[in-house]
Design an enzyme around this catalytic site. Structure first.
Site: not given
Ligand code: GLN
Length: 482
Positions: A75, A150, A174
């Site tokens: 990532k 994400s 994420s």
């Molecule tokens: N969807 C959650 C957020 O927007 C989690 C994102 C993540 O785990 N990086 O913060």
């Protein structure tokens, strides 16, 4: 799709060279990228050069370890020396780090073949990978749908066979939510098990790096490779890393599983509930003892997360000041330089989080929001502590729905936030969580179930997950991308 162990055998026995394997994956990336857009940057030269080194070792008759020659995607919020690292933000366009994150350093030292950097929601803020400042990644099962987020790029890369395994990061879901949407395994380790050094910070008390793979076995191998104490991360835990594969068994006798009943209520798709319930029956057949558990304060996880995570983000993102990193918008004075650069460089969601966080932390509101949220965080942890007095592992659906259409939730942040309803409490409590493929809906979209373990009980998740995958074949299904 070939597993790590199969590839390892092929390389070791000279049935195939590491270069041949790397080429195969690079070609698949080239073929699929126009449709999927999983990658922000492809490291072809590095991949081929590292593969060549593995082949030279084999030619010299040297031993190779498990990850040597295995194609991996990373990532793009993990710092890679000499390789662009943008966090999918325009503010870091053309940023090339001068240092290596601990996890990628470990991968390189172990001879893994890094294929490239994968797409994400900008600074890992989002649940669909649509918040990327560069491109929208598609779900390999239906390219009109999102891969989740994400870590959508890393999930899509594994699901489509562009990489054998990959790394993502998980602050509120994420890794697990995109794993669920893409039909692969994704694991968020215990907070502190994997070093965050070189992981670009979103919300430091929640962020954790973890693996994606098609099988529980592949994710276990990758976790073993990246976990461990690191003096460069002050929250890193000093603990020996077990050989997780030693815990694999097909007999779950003696394991107590708790179903968090609050997660089966309102907002959950019927087909998701049915698949997860079916899987629980499967675990029972394998010998597990199942009972219902209540975590009454679980539901406060989402609202307090959206106080705590943006608060930490607002502090962490202050460093993008047009001086230390990334792009700079020239202006007549310093303040304008800051504000113009940040206005241009950050996307809408990132700005929303910075504003929310700054507000929650400001004098007069701190006690009412941030401090209160931290207290509730402790209560959520208490719910888990109570649950683990009775059971070894907890089960919930990973996400309330299967993958939604691209664009469907972009104008409605609240409904987007709800995607992480069941994953967020796990981060708030610092626990390990794994998403496992456990079925498909009528549109042939994957469904995931979440296993939650107590602190440092990754081995129990692997044990259950492995047994489940031996007894079912959901993880062997592949999207049709021909
Ligand atoms: N969807 C959650 C957020 O927007 C989690 C994102 C993540 O785990 N990086 O913060």
């Amino acid at each position: 799709m070939t597993s790590i162990l199969e590839l390892h055998k092929q390389i070791k026995s000279k049935e195939r060279s590491a270069v041949e394997i790397a080429q195969e994956y690079l070609e698949r990336i080239e073929t699929l990228e126009p449709r999927l857009k999983s990658f922000l940057y492809i490291t072809t030269d590095l991949a081929l050069a590292s593969a060549k080194q593995v082949d030279e070792k084999i030619a010299r008759g040297e031993e190779i370890n498990l990850l040597e020659g295995i194609p991996i995607a990373v990532k793009d919020n993990m710092s890679t020396k000499g390789i662009p690292t943008t966090c999918a933000s325009r503010i870091l366009e053309n940023f090339v780090p001068s240092y290596e994150s601990t996890v990628t350093q470990k991968l390189r030292e172990q001879g893994a073949i890094i294929l490239g950097k994968t797409n994400l929601d900008e600074f890992a803020m989002g649940s669909s990978t649509e918040n990327s400042g560069y491109q929208v990644t598609a779900n390999p099962w239906d390219i009109t749908r999102v891969p989740g987020g994400s870590s959508g790029g890393s999930a899509s890369a594994v699901a489509s066979g562009q990489a054998v395994v990959s790394l993502g990061s998980d602050t509120g879901g994420s890794i697990r939510q995109p794993a669920s949407f893409c039909g692969v395994v994704g694991l968020k380790p215990t907070y502190g098990l994997v070093s965050r050094f070189g992981l670009v910070a979103y919300a430091s008390s929640l962020d954790q790096i973890g693996p994606f793979g098609y099988t529980v076995e592949d994710t276990a191998i990758l976790l073993e490779a990246i976990a461990g104490y690191d003096k460069k991360d002050s929250t890193s835990i000093k603990v020996d890393i077990p050989n997780y594969r030693e815990s694999f068994t097909t007999d779950l006798k003696g394991i107590k599983v708790g179903i968090i009943k609050e997660t089966f209520g309102e907002g959950l798709d019927q087909v998701v509930a049915e698949s997860v319930n079916q899987s629980i029956k499967e675990l029972e057949k394998l010998g597990a003892e199942v009972k219902e558990i209540s975590c009454p304060r679980f539901r406060y996880g989402l609202p307090i997360y959206y106080i705590i995570a943006p608060s930490e983000a607002s502090a962490n993102l202050a460093r993008y000041d047009a001086v230390k990193y990334g792009i700079r918008d020239e202006a007549d004075n310093l303040l304008e330089m800051y504000t113009n650069t940040r206005a241009k460089g950050f996307g809408a969601e990132v700005k929303r989080r910075i504003m929310l966080g700054t507000y929650a932390l400001s004098a007069g509101y701190y006690d009412a929001y941030y401090l209160k949220a931290q207290k509730v965080r402790t209560l959520i942890k208490e719910d888990f502590d109570n649950a683990f007095k009775d059971v070894d592992v907890l089960i919930t659906p990973t996400a309330p729905t299967t993958a939604f259409k691209a664009g469907e939730k972009t104008d409605d942040p609240l409904s987007m936030y709800l995607s992480d309803l069941m994953t967020i409490p796990v981060n708030l409590a610092g626990l390990p969580g794994m998403s496992l493929p456990c079925g498909f809906d009528s549109n042939n979209l994957p469904i995931g179930m979440q296993l939650i373990g107590n602190v440092l009980k990754e081995d129990v998740l692997f044990k259950l997950g492995y047994a489940y995958q031996q007894a079912t074949d959901w993880h062997t299904k592949r999207p049709n991308l021909s």
